[in-house]
Design an enzyme around this catalytic site. Structure first.
Site, PDB file in Angstrom:
ATOM      1  N   TYR A  44       0.858  -1.189   0.000  1.00  0.00           N
ATOM      2  CA  TYR A  44       0.000   0.000   0.000  1.00  0.00           C
ATOM      3  C   TYR A  44       0.889   1.232   0.000  1.00  0.00           C
ATOM      4  CZ  TYR A  44      -3.422   3.488   1.544  1.00  0.00           C
ATOM      5  OH  TYR A  44      -4.235   4.597   1.629  1.00  0.00           O
ATOM      6  N   ASP A  58       9.389   2.449   0.002  1.00  0.00           N
ATOM      7  CA  ASP A  58       8.329   3.072   0.790  1.00  0.00           C
ATOM      8  C   ASP A  58       8.551   2.672   2.240  1.00  0.00           C
ATOM      9  OD1 ASP A  58       6.111   3.824   2.144  1.00  0.00           O
ATOM     10  OD2 ASP A  58       4.671   3.109   0.662  1.00  0.00           O
ATOM     11  N   LYS A  84       4.558   8.729   8.896  1.00  0.00           N
ATOM     12  CA  LYS A  84       4.227   8.219  10.228  1.00  0.00           C
ATOM     13  C   LYS A  84       5.181   8.743  11.322  1.00  0.00           C
ATOM     14  CE  LYS A  84       1.822   4.257   8.246  1.00  0.00           C
ATOM     15  NZ  LYS A  84       0.412   4.173   8.500  1.00  0.00           N
TER      16      LYS A  84
HETATM   17  N1  PLP Z   1       2.929   3.863   2.480  1.00  0.00           N
HETATM   18  C1  PLP Z   1       2.791   2.964   3.456  1.00  0.00           C
HETATM   19  C2  PLP Z   1       3.744   1.824   3.537  1.00  0.00           C
HETATM   20  C3  PLP Z   1       1.754   3.087   4.387  1.00  0.00           C
HETATM   21  O1  PLP Z   1       1.620   2.170   5.339  1.00  0.00           O
HETATM   22  C4  PLP Z   1       0.872   4.180   4.274  1.00  0.00           C
HETATM   23  C5  PLP Z   1      -0.243   4.337   5.222  1.00  0.00           C
HETATM   24  O2  PLP Z   1      -0.596   3.483   5.967  1.00  0.00           O
HETATM   25  C6  PLP Z   1       1.065   5.108   3.247  1.00  0.00           C
HETATM   26  C7  PLP Z   1       2.104   4.928   2.367  1.00  0.00           C
HETATM   27  C8  PLP Z   1       0.161   6.295   3.118  1.00  0.00           C
HETATM   28  O3  PLP Z   1       0.409   7.174   4.143  1.00  0.00           O
HETATM   29  P1  PLP Z   1      -0.723   8.254   4.589  1.00  0.00           P
HETATM   30  O4  PLP Z   1      -1.836   7.467   5.180  1.00  0.00           O
HETATM   31  O5  PLP Z   1       0.010   9.128   5.564  1.00  0.00           O
HETATM   32  O6  PLP Z   1      -1.117   8.974   3.361  1.00  0.00           O
END
Ligand code: PLP
Length: 404
Positions: A117, A212, A240
């Protein structure tokens, strides 16, 4: 709660390892706001930093010294990162990293993995983990076909699928994007040989590797999964923990890549509240604490993580419940499955989500909050004491007995 049933608890406040709902019930928290709260809730260092920051004003639309200090701290932690750009959310970080990769390579296609994700921007909403996986949405309405046609989807921990895609599209791939430890189809770590393949294919094709690390950054090690796996991606996406519980995110890369971003370069990016002084204060306080206490922090998280894992495995065995526990440091998932291991999206698709829902409610009833989806990671924080873990393990055991 749509996949576990019932009514979500509305939270009034949180402190340390606990959240409290509006009826005053206390829960030991394993959601940690989906990852950011590595120090626990409302830690003293963050409260103090926020109190000092708020009296100076909450947004200036201009550079601050604190933002530069945060950037320097991150540059000192992440190998290969010479500059960072502050953003507001993980979604923005991935969106920006992707535009940067496309801008510098002059190519449109990207490779992503089933079950990973990367936030909710158009290009990533294909076979995405987290919410889309929980809700059974292989793709999202509202995403133009002309956008998503540039997204090529490979299978996580499956080298052949990566090689096949690069074999066919090599010269048009701008970047390959992955969670080096996937937390969004439950916790699944990338295998070493798979990572070798990702880096080799990208290098041969002249494509960039984007890690990511929105979830894993500063969590699985101070330098995130890249440090743990001794890898150097071209672009890091952070989120985060970098905001210490406030909205902040960043991308980081070498100066030569980063200078392609506007205003220095031709790849546009901007944000009214990016580098917001409150978010930066909370993030800086959190990262400073982690850096200054790195050894104790990550040792403690590993110690309590290992304890949770072994207790869970013992209880699962005792109650003869077939399951796999995947864990990296302070991130873990219990997969209810007959499979001997869970390493791929296909493995994850076969887990018993109904059993998870019963387990989830058995835990919630006993005052322990797990993620309301079988496809998410549980998180430990520094605020979880040995006594908290002991109580939760007892609840795990009782809950497993209830659902066996
Ligand atoms: N990338 C990863 C690995 C994530 O776990 C998340 C959110 O859970 C995101 C991107 C997206 O982040 P945000 O919810 O701050 O937009």
């Amino acid at each position: 709660f749509s996949s576990v049933g019932g009514i979500p608890r509305f939270i009034e406040r949180a402190k340390g390892a606990y959240v409290y709902d509006i009826e005053g019930k206390q829960y030991t928290d394993y959601i940690a706001s989906w990852g950011p709260m590595i120090l626990g809730h409302a830690p003293e260092v963050v409260r103090q930093a926020l109190q000092e920051a708020i009296v100076k004003g909450s947004s200036f639309g201009a550079p601050t010294l604190a933002e530069t200090e945060l950037a320097k701290l991150i540059v000192s932690i992440l190998p290969g990162v010479q500059k960072i750009r502050m953003l507001n959310s993980g979604t923005e970080a991935l969106m920006t990293a992707l535009r940067l990769a496309r801008g510098v390579t002059g190519r449109d296609k990207i490779v992503k993995f089933e079950g990973c994700y990367h936030g909710h921007s158009d290009s990533f909403l294909l076979k995405a983990g987290s919410g889309p996986l929980t809700l059974g949405m292989a793709s999202s309405k509202g995403v133009p076909k002309d956008v998503i046609k540039h997204t090529l989807v490979a299978s996580y921990n499956n080298r052949a699928s990566v090689e096949a895609i690069f074999g066919e599209h090599s010269s048009s791939i701008a970047a390959i994007v992955l969670e080096p430890i996937c937390g969004n189809m439950g916790v699944i770590a990338a295998e070493n040989a798979f990572l070798d393949c990702v880096f080799d294919c990208a290098k041969k094709a002249g494509a960039l590797v984007i890690f990511d690390e929105v979830m894993t950054g500063f969590r699985v090690a101070l330098g995130g999964a890249a440090q743990l796996f001794k890898r150097k991606p071209d672009i890091y996406c952070l989120g985060k923990i970098i905001g210490g519980g406030l909205p902040a995110a960043a991308i980081g890369a070498s100066s030569s890549l980063m200078q392609a971003l506007a205003p220095e370069g031709p790849v546009y990016q901007a944000g009214t509240l990016s580098g917001n002084p409150l978010a930066v204060a909370a993030g800086l306080a959190t990262l400073k604490f982690l850096q200054q206490n790195a050894q104790q922090v990550y040792q403690k998280l590993e110690r309590i993580g290992a304890r949770v894992e072994s207790s869970l495995l013992a209880s699962l065995k005792k109650h003869a419940i077939p399951a796999v526990v995947n864990r990296v440091g302070s991130m873990f998932t219990v997969f209810f499955t007959n499979l001997p291991s869970v390493n791929t999206y296909n493995d994850v698709r076969s887990i018993d989500t109904k059993r998870y829902a019963r387990f989830f409610h058995a835990m919630l009833k006993r005052g322990h909050a797990l993620p309301p989806s079988a496809y998410e990671a549980c998180f430990l924080s520094l605020a979880h004491s040995d006594e908290d873990i002991k109580r939760s393990m007892l609840a795990f055991d009782e809950s497993l007995a209830e659902i066996s």
